[in-house]
Design a protein around this motif. Structure first.
Motif, short mmCIF file in Angstrom:
data_model
loop_
_atom_site.label_atom_id
_atom_site.label_comp_id
_atom_site.label_asym_id
_atom_site.label_seq_id
_atom_site.Cartn_x
_atom_site.Cartn_y
_atom_site.Cartn_z
N SER A 110 0.78 6.86 -6.53
CA SER A 110 -0.52 7.55 -6.93
C SER A 110 -0.80 8.77 -6.39
CB SER A 110 -1.71 6.69 -6.60
OG SER A 110 -1.86 6.41 -5.40
N GLN B 61 0.85 -1.23 -0.12
CA GLN B 61 -0.13 0.22 -0.11
C GLN B 61 0.82 1.18 -0.15
OE1 GLN B 61 -2.68 -0.53 3.32
NE2 GLN B 61 -4.34 -1.39 2.07
N GLU B 62 1.97 1.19 0.54
CA GLU B 62 3.02 2.35 0.65
C GLU B 62 3.41 2.85 -0.83
OE1 GLU B 62 6.95 3.81 3.12
OE2 GLU B 62 6.31 1.72 3.27
N ILE C 285 -4.55 6.31 -9.37
CA ILE C 285 -4.47 4.71 -8.89
C ILE C 285 -4.15 3.92 -9.89
CG2 ILE C 285 -5.39 3.02 -7.29
CD1 ILE C 285 -6.58 5.15 -5.47
N LYS D 96 -9.08 10.76 -8.49
CA LYS D 96 -8.19 9.85 -7.92
C LYS D 96 -8.23 8.37 -8.20
CE LYS D 96 -6.10 10.91 -4.53
NZ LYS D 96 -4.71 11.44 -4.84
N ALA E 229 0.57 4.11 -2.75
CA ALA E 229 0.18 5.45 -2.33
C ALA E 229 0.82 6.30 -2.86
CB ALA E 229 0.13 5.34 -0.68
N SER E 230 2.34 5.97 -2.74
CA SER E 230 3.46 7.04 -3.14
C SER E 230 3.46 7.20 -4.72
CB SER E 230 4.73 6.50 -2.88
OG SER E 230 5.69 7.20 -3.49
N SER F 25 -1.48 9.39 -3.16
CA SER F 25 -2.41 9.10 -2.15
C SER F 25 -1.60 9.15 -0.72
CB SER F 25 -3.27 7.86 -2.49
OG SER F 25 -3.82 8.05 -3.57
N THR F 26 -2.38 8.86 0.33
CA THR F 26 -1.84 8.43 1.59
C THR F 26 -2.21 7.14 1.70
OG1 THR F 26 -3.88 8.85 2.83
CG2 THR F 26 -2.20 10.75 2.57
N ILE F 27 -1.48 6.48 2.59
CA ILE F 27 -1.39 4.92 2.88
C ILE F 27 -3.07 4.63 3.45
CG2 ILE F 27 -1.03 2.94 4.35
CD1 ILE F 27 2.05 4.18 4.18
N TYR G 87 -5.73 6.58 3.12
CA TYR G 87 -6.87 6.74 2.15
C TYR G 87 -6.69 5.64 1.24
CZ TYR G 87 -9.45 8.69 -1.66
OH TYR G 87 -10.54 8.76 -2.57
N LEU G 88 -5.68 5.19 0.86
CA LEU G 88 -5.63 3.70 0.00
C LEU G 88 -6.20 2.52 0.57
CD1 LEU G 88 -4.80 2.81 -2.82
CD2 LEU G 88 -2.70 2.34 -1.86
#
Length: 113
Positions: A30, A23-24, A55, A51, A27-28, A32-34, A36-37
């Motif tokens: 895209s 997820q990290e 992704i 968004k 997230a990076s 996003s934050t972890i 939010y993902l």
């Protein structure tokens, strides 16, 4: 609506795991934050199209790959194949009538749901 968000979340998670992304990492990639993902993957975030597109781009897939398929879109996307099969058995006039009936029935069914 929750069913759609849950469906999208499951697809995002499946594609992320297929890419062996954490997820990290996703997230990076895209923006996003972890957190939010994680919410997206659990179907808890009311994700925007923009968004979701970021992704999907980070996953290297088209946005339609995570959206539920509708029978009407599937028929329209495969119109040539469907018409070809029908033409093997029916006249051109009958093919047009059958195809229009099919589209009409699907629209009526979708309105009832």
């Amino acid at each position: 609506m929750d069913d759609i968000l849950s469906y999208i979340g499951k697809k995002v998670r499946a594609y992320r795991k297929e890419k062996n992304y954490t997820q990290e990492v996703l997230a990076s990639k895209s923006g996003s934050t972890i957190t939010y993902l994680s919410m997206v993957e659990k179907g808890e975030a009311n994700i925007t199209i923009m968004k979701l597109e970021s992704i999907c781009t980070a996953l290297g897939i088209h946005i339609t790959q995570v959206l539920p398929k509708s029978p009407l879109n599937e028929i329209k996307n495969n119109e040539d194949s469907i018409l070809e099969i029908l033409k093997e058995h029916y006249s051109d006039k009958e093919v047009r009538e059958i195809y229009q009936l099919l589209l009409t029935l699907i629209l009526k069914i979708q309105k009832k749901q």
